[in-house]
Design an enzyme around this catalytic site. Sequence first.
Site, PDB file in Angstrom:
ATOM      1  N   HIS A 225      71.788  21.210   6.159  1.00  0.00           N
ATOM      2  CA  HIS A 225      72.853  21.466   5.185  1.00  0.00           C
ATOM      3  C   HIS A 225      73.526  22.817   5.418  1.00  0.00           C
ATOM      4  O   HIS A 225      74.601  23.067   4.862  1.00  0.00           O
ATOM      5  CB  HIS A 225      72.306  21.372   3.756  1.00  0.00           C
ATOM      6  CG  HIS A 225      71.397  22.481   3.353  1.00  0.00           C
ATOM      7  ND1 HIS A 225      70.026  22.350   3.337  1.00  0.00           N
ATOM      8  CD2 HIS A 225      71.636  23.739   2.925  1.00  0.00           C
ATOM      9  CE1 HIS A 225      69.475  23.481   2.923  1.00  0.00           C
ATOM     10  NE2 HIS A 225      70.423  24.339   2.666  1.00  0.00           N
TER      11      HIS A 225
ATOM     12  N   ASP B 284      66.507  17.424   7.159  1.00  0.00           N
ATOM     13  CA  ASP B 284      67.238  18.662   6.839  1.00  0.00           C
ATOM     14  C   ASP B 284      66.959  19.764   7.863  1.00  0.00           C
ATOM     15  O   ASP B 284      66.736  20.927   7.510  1.00  0.00           O
ATOM     16  CB  ASP B 284      66.888  19.149   5.430  1.00  0.00           C
ATOM     17  CG  ASP B 284      67.951  20.087   4.866  1.00  0.00           C
ATOM     18  OD1 ASP B 284      68.964  20.319   5.551  1.00  0.00           O
ATOM     19  OD2 ASP B 284      67.763  20.606   3.757  1.00  0.00           O
TER      20      ASP B 284
ATOM     21  N   SER C 268      67.759  29.427   3.169  1.00  0.00           N
ATOM     22  CA  SER C 268      67.704  28.135   3.839  1.00  0.00           C
ATOM     23  C   SER C 268      67.692  28.313   5.350  1.00  0.00           C
ATOM     24  O   SER C 268      68.529  29.023   5.907  1.00  0.00           O
ATOM     25  CB  SER C 268      68.901  27.279   3.438  1.00  0.00           C
ATOM     26  OG  SER C 268      68.856  26.969   2.064  1.00  0.00           O
TER      27      SER C 268
END
Length: 605
Positions: free
Chosen positions: A186, A217, A295
């Site tokens: 993402h 992911d 992230s």
Amino acid sequence: MDSHGHASGGKRKRGRKPKPRAPDSPDNNPNHHHAAPSSSPLATAAAAGASDSPDPEPASSSPAPRRRGRKSRRVRNEPPSEVDAAHSPSPPPRRGGPKGAPNGGAEAAEPSRRELAVSMVEVPAALEPVRWEQVVKVMPSMDAVVKVFCVHTEPNFSLPWQRKRQYSSSSSGFIIGGRRVLTNAHSVEHHTQVKLKKRGSDTKYLATVLAIGTECDIAMLTVEDDEFWKGVSPVEFGSLPALQDAVTVVGYPIGGDTISVTSGVVSRIEILSYVHGSTELLGLQIDAAINSGNSGGPAFNDKGKCVGIAFQSLKHEDAENIGYVIPTPVINHFIEDYQKSGEYTGFPILGIEWQKMENPDLRKAMGMKSDQKGVRVRRVEPTAPESGCLQPSDIILSFDGIDIANDGTVPFRHGERIGFSYLVSQKYTGEKAHVKVLRNSKIHEFNIKLATHKRLIPAHIKGRPPSYYIVAGFVFMVVSVPYLRSEYGKDYEYDAPVKLLDKHMHAMAQSPDEQLVVVSQVLVSDINIGYEDIVNIQVLSFNGTPVKNLKHLATMVEECDEPFLKFDLDYDQLVVLETKTAKAATQDILTTHCIPSAMSEDLKS
């Protein structure tokens, strides 16, 4: 000293310099019951800072020592030093000096106080190499963490012939072997440009995206510039951690520009829901803070090896400090999948829906013996390879020789169990698995070829622009999860039409190329008067022929030679247009709305 540990004002012996007194500890101070040992890291750090500063002046809650007949105002008015803050309420050392020294010999006692400060920061020799080795181990891993800058251009589902305004984001990543960098999928979704910056560098290097794993992911990047790879050691992967193992999350979250480190422990290991991938895979729950920008950053164990990738956190009023990490088994599966096929092929699934067999009456009715355990097959995906051998009401007893319990779990590690989907996710697309099934009280064994999940409403469009087709102002589109999120927001599962949600949750594709086609909107024109309110309603058939997918619909409309175009919609709605007039009006509508083409590029081929 009096009975309370205060300095007394008694006579001192003349001409003798007092010896520096050892620091107070629970062993040599009867009134010191709760003071921390002087070798503790916090006390050592505070004392070290004080010993480097010139001429420290100790002070405490105890009254300052006095010279006979006169108060020492200078000592009373000075602020407490770091040494005192770290070691109060220990009484100060007795001070004295030769007769006639000013201020009761305070200046003469200065060397003794410095010696005291130095003695307080002494660390056992055995501890020094251990602490230094820890620093040496962690530093190379920290240098491999990079900041990821990405420019995104998302598709515009409301106006599918164009894209939205671009925006920028920053996240984290880390260098692994083979001149590659890992980050979250993402973090680089719908990317138009990706740049990386190393720790302590002022240069941003252009990166190329090699693979994006939407389900897990994870994304893999590389940099062509050789300068980027100089002086950096790749991160090494560790094994799956145990509960309560310490983890350190490193990255570039919001709140600053430099690297950030947060620490915690592993609090849970189980099958988690991956929000971005709309899948369920193995995951770690930790109590270290994971914020926006973390992230893609690595999570290290206490040996400096990577045990996961930070990727999401739980934001809830009843929960605090719950973060989630992609563990090394999932990371290694992604890397090996790319190395085997040169691209990301995904995580396979067992294309069934199953039911627990915990009820004893249910087990008896299905013909299970007392020593047999397993799960019941509810439905089989028509597009899955399993449809050729598995049937509804089959009882799956084992997968690859590992027995499945009545609640759908299998042994994981000592004292732990995990959902049997973990066994399936460890396989690769196209591999075979040995499945033992109970059917009509007889045991059957099958070697099943595993494949990825074919959803009727896909969770991702995998970076491609959305497909569309326009005729007479009717904009036909394919329903996907990003489409629903664009139309109804993050709470699309509550706000979208019930029939679309029902198909999203429960419907199965009957063929590999089946799509759910809807009238997204109607671009108002004279030819479509009365149809303006049709929005997000499924198209069931055209001129009596069921619609398989959007390309099938576009082909039928373009090749239609009947006098009318008849679209049967959900909720028993009917749209009828004159063929020649509708096709002629289409070009005028495209010109009015500055639309370059009546269909997307993928429908032209």
